[in-house]
Design an enzyme around this catalytic site. Sequence first.
Site, PDB file in Angstrom:
ATOM      1  N   HIS A   1      -2.473   5.102  -1.691  1.00  0.00           N
ATOM      2  CA  HIS A   1      -1.387   5.741  -2.464  1.00  0.00           C
ATOM      3  C   HIS A   1      -1.945   6.843  -3.360  1.00  0.00           C
ATOM      4  CE1 HIS A   1       1.975   3.066  -1.385  1.00  0.00           C
ATOM      5  NE2 HIS A   1       1.054   2.138  -1.257  1.00  0.00           N
TER       6      HIS A   1
ATOM      7  N   ASP B   1      -2.725  -1.729  -3.384  1.00  0.00           N
ATOM      8  CA  ASP B   1      -1.896  -2.255  -2.303  1.00  0.00           C
ATOM      9  C   ASP B   1      -1.878  -1.327  -1.100  1.00  0.00           C
ATOM     10  OD1 ASP B   1      -0.659  -0.403  -4.023  1.00  0.00           O
ATOM     11  OD2 ASP B   1       1.272  -0.829  -3.082  1.00  0.00           O
ATOM     12  N   GLU B   2      -1.477  -1.861   0.011  1.00  0.00           N
ATOM     13  CA  GLU B   2      -1.085  -1.092   1.185  1.00  0.00           C
ATOM     14  C   GLU B   2      -2.083  -0.022   1.598  1.00  0.00           C
ATOM     15  OE1 GLU B   2       3.731  -1.223   1.107  1.00  0.00           O
ATOM     16  OE2 GLU B   2       2.797   0.404   0.024  1.00  0.00           O
ATOM     17  N   ASN B   3      -3.339  -0.377   1.658  1.00  0.00           N
ATOM     18  CA  ASN B   3      -4.303   0.573   2.191  1.00  0.00           C
ATOM     19  C   ASN B   3      -4.649   0.159   3.607  1.00  0.00           C
ATOM     20  OD1 ASN B   3      -6.365   2.415   2.630  1.00  0.00           O
ATOM     21  ND2 ASN B   3      -7.889   0.990   1.786  1.00  0.00           N
TER      22      ASN B   3
END
Lengths: 687, 687
Positions: free
Chosen positions: A254, A317-319
């Site tokens: 992000h 998060d969300e890597n």
Amino acid sequence: MSRSYIFVPLVLFVLVSCLPAKAQYVNVMPYPQKVDLQDKHYFIAKDFTIALSGDYRPRLAAQATRFLRRLDEQTGLFFQQFQVDGSGYKEANLKIRVEKKGEVLPDMKEAYELTIDDGGLHIIADTDIGAIRALETLLQLVEVREGRYAFPYVQIQDAPRFSWRGLMLDVARHFMPLEVIYRNLDAMAALKLNVLHLHLSDDQGFRIATETYPELTELGSDGLFYTKAELQKIINYAAERGIRVVPEIDVPGHATAILVSHPELGSADTTYQIQRYAGIFDPTLDPTNEAVYEFLENLFEEVAAIFPDPYFHIGGDENMGRHWDANEKIQAFMQARGIDTNHELQTYFNIRIEKILADQNKITMGWEEIMTPDMPKSALIHSWRGAWEGVTPKASLYAAARSGYDAILSNGYYLDLMMTAEEHYLMDPAPASVDLDDEARSHILGGEMCMWSELVTEHTIDSRLWPRGAAIAERLWSAEEVNDVDEMYRRLSIVNQYLERLHLKHVSEPKRILRQLAAGHDPKPLETLLEVVEPMKGYTRNPGGTMYASYSPFTLWADAATADARVARVFNEQVEAFLKGEALHESLKTQLITWEANHDQVVPIIEDSPVLKQISNLSANLSEAAKSGRVALEAIVAQRELPAEWVARARKQLVEARANGGRTELQMLEGVERLLDQVDYRRSAQD
Amino acid sequence: MSRSYIFVPLVLFVLVSCLPAKAQYVNVMPYPQKVDLQDKHYFIAKDFTIALSGDYRPRLAAQATRFLRRLDEQTGLFFQQFQVDGSGYKEANLKIRVEKKGEVLPDMKEAYELTIDDGGLHIIADTDIGAIRALETLLQLVEVREGRYAFPYVQIQDAPRFSWRGLMLDVARHFMPLEVIYRNLDAMAALKLNVLHLHLSDDQGFRIATETYPELTELGSDGLFYTKAELQKIINYAAERGIRVVPEIDVPGHATAILVSHPELGSADTTYQIQRYAGIFDPTLDPTNEAVYEFLENLFEEVAAIFPDPYFHIGGDENMGRHWDANEKIQAFMQARGIDTNHELQTYFNIRIEKILADQNKITMGWEEIMTPDMPKSALIHSWRGAWEGVTPKASLYAAARSGYDAILSNGYYLDLMMTAEEHYLMDPAPASVDLDDEARSHILGGEMCMWSELVTEHTIDSRLWPRGAAIAERLWSAEEVNDVDEMYRRLSIVNQYLERLHLKHVSEPKRILRQLAAGHDPKPLETLLEVVEPMKGYTRNPGGTMYASYSPFTLWADAATADARVARVFNEQVEAFLKGEALHESLKTQLITWEANHDQVVPIIEDSPVLKQISNLSANLSEAAKSGRVALEAIVAQRELPAEWVARARKQLVEARANGGRTELQMLEGVERLLDQVDYRRSAQD
């Protein structure tokens, strides 16, 4: 079947009135822990005064003055006293005594006692923060009796169930100007929330101006960011209301907005542009590059100094790690150190970041992905994944708590998913029924509602936050046993109106959008339709994240629609009640006829307002479904059969009516379906 | 009397629709100088592009991008182009060519040509400011044809009649946060206004933080003020839209807030408190004290440096001089210098201030009281007094112009007086009929509407400014001959709705207040009443300036009411038309019956909302008067007589109905009175 129907005409859809509360309930949200209500009243007069004692300066004095102004606005009494101080304690109508000044830090002291009786109004609290919570309760207690404004005689003892009751605002994807933050801090204070979590960076923007790296906002923000002075104002405004502010800089994923000005810190050998769409993107900081840690150390040091709170949220998060897979240097680094997976590489990164923050006296918190074996137990785990992500809700919350991490819950509290207040309300972070020992239970600090802003702007955000956020606020403050959904909805309607006093736009902005869409016509027919639709839920409104860009207009039909369409919900409930024998036939019929006739009124508006073409089918579907419902209703009442083919056709139309229109979905189809079920049931019973 | 009546049912009160303009008019306000309209259209598509040429960076690029976003919002087309630049000029749908960058200074170049034809859209202007004006015209030209959004083929040549078209905001009596300034700058830009005059100090507050005298805001602002950085933001935001910002520090009177921290500069040996009421107060700077000039020199130097505009407004109005009369030192000073009157003493002060400002390269402007023989002709005279002050309107304007001063007009443009748009519209600063030679005429630069804020807050100010301010904007931009009041009102209704696109609260805030006052009831009956009342006019709402204080609630009935009640105006006009033979009987009757029945619906709301008790009589009066009107109307139609005693009683009730209720007044009584006149006329004609 031999039920008899009594035809009492009822007005089905009355507005919420300031009627007396149900006998056992006061109209307060979140509901206090202990309420002892009497049927006597204390009348409010023009000479109403407040006096304070104890260590109240300056915060409680300012907030009590603010209370006085709000009460004045609510009653129009033009109070003679216009500023509160400590004088005249004995004679004052409202006496507030606090022991000491509270610290706006984790575990702040928020308990209070409020008594209203012949002796007047008394607030007693250990800290001024507790007294500030009591003032919010008090304002919600105002009633009308004998044509005058009054407080009920009551004794309230109150304290929060959870110490961490937060709201996360994503100010990265759509920037939120100061006044948006201010008015929502007012709403948070009214609902006794105590943590504002600012998601300050993401692929779509970096929102803090720093002296160390001014290029971050110069190139990564489209000119939309907070200066330090502005953040200081936000922190002060929050602290005045007993609310902490926790910053988040999301790393290593992000991070596109960071990489726009610092491509050398990225994991791919490329340049970056501010992301204009929504989704999970590949740009990621390079955890094998020492310059990344130097950069973050400097950046965090400057950001951390702005925020007095001990917590610092690092995202995490969300890597997906695609750029890591593709980078030979990173692969070599992993091999050399025996790091087998991207997850382990991210752990390596997180551990180093945790150390940097610990050296700056900050406690690391991050989304649940940061919970790995090497992460120190001092970190706070932010549980967010659930059914949408294919995992068991709260799994990470309980795992964290059992492992000795402090943890908070956000799964079930994502307001951007457009779920109902009921769904949020019934998500308890730590119900008694869950097998947790005392130690583990003590690690569950509370929760945070999340407002991700892919599809909201500074103008529409309020209608996504409120009133549903109040249901979550109650879940986090009130006792587990306070879980009567009907009663919650009753008070939620009152709170919905109450929040408009704070100049939130949750009611007015949808109406403004409708006026614009109506292009000069009376917007009433659009409102009738809007009342029974909800925006598409979950992540379905914006398929692939590319239907909307950050600069797209968010002033369309779906942006006027809100989650939890009350009129549809009440209709569906009334159909159930009718089928159980309640005399609701006339009011249901009136409602169905209104819907049936509505499309003909919508058509000429659409003709003058091409932007509404996308709701043409939606509007026709409402009228068609209502017609089916009306015919079925009449048949049920007349105890008359309808042909199976007719019902089959009606059901087919209902299926078609489930298609979205204008990115919204009809919510009253269930009630019509129950009526068709009943028609079929009667026929089969007679066969 | 033998008129015949045709009973065609008409809907009297239709909302303004986006219908095509009258043949000879486009829906643009202020109206352009020259419009050549064709009955062909240019349709707007998703691939709509804009290209610029000439010296357009960065202002025009930013504003053209903003135009694109606004057009996208208006049409919901999700344009593929999201940012404007200079490329693709030949292929673009909208081509903009400017010669040079305009200076946001007096006499800025604002002329433009706009052509829409087979070749697309073309804007040609000497400066980017002219092109920015053209973009505002263009947005207002959007129409719907054949179910699509389109621009009409048109050729427009436009330029302002007056170079100074201002809005004065009083941010002293009620402070206005930045977002209020921003959204009203957007409104100003939409209406081609070009000067924002900030009244930054008065008895009720000093609103600029300075480094030289930080105590001015520390003690004199209740914490409500602009920092330099914030003023810089305002100035930039304005400059982006081609709007100048002129500061005013009001001296020597209206200076209480200064004297709170600097009592030694006052004319009385006393201390001072921030003024909480409205009116003309005695505290005044001491013109015989050299320290005053030193103070003002330092203060003005710092303030002047913030504002790039060459003008600096020193106020200079409404100083009664009572503290001068009472001060022996001042009296001795006057005697020693042969100064006979307080007016001469103020002249002495003004001349010295003018020199201080001239040394700082600023041109002094001030309210008309500064025009005295010794005042240099470089000063600008701001004409404000008129009938309310017992003098001839515009007398000072013409006197100034004839004496060789530049001058602007504000008399007739005081929006806080709650007059109608018509009254403002017909106040021409320099009609051809007035005897002014060319030289004098050239000195009349334009005018400024004034928004004094004794009775408005940040939330209600928009509904006092708009839409009426648009009528003044047209008066100052358009030709003198553009003065058809009906046509103005037609376009004003469209502009009223258009301005809501800019997130102004002029429509939503009154509705919000009504929802709160309705205390959970459907606010419709309140709205029906509100639509036919206006707040008390002139200075009558706040007798003695003490009925309200600055901290009083401004969320009451009168704060929801707006000037220029359209429904009442239309009713009165329709009665006139009916009496001239138009077939309006049925619609008038429908309206009267609605009003007649309304009070019974208002009563239960008042019972639950004691703050509304003050409108009980007002509401009853509307219903009573409507009943009289309905009976009279029926008698007229039936050619039936009514007893003289009945008419006398009805007239008596009308007189009583003129009393205010909730600080507002009924505006439809005139129509009813005309109906009674007609009844009497018929009787006397038959006698």
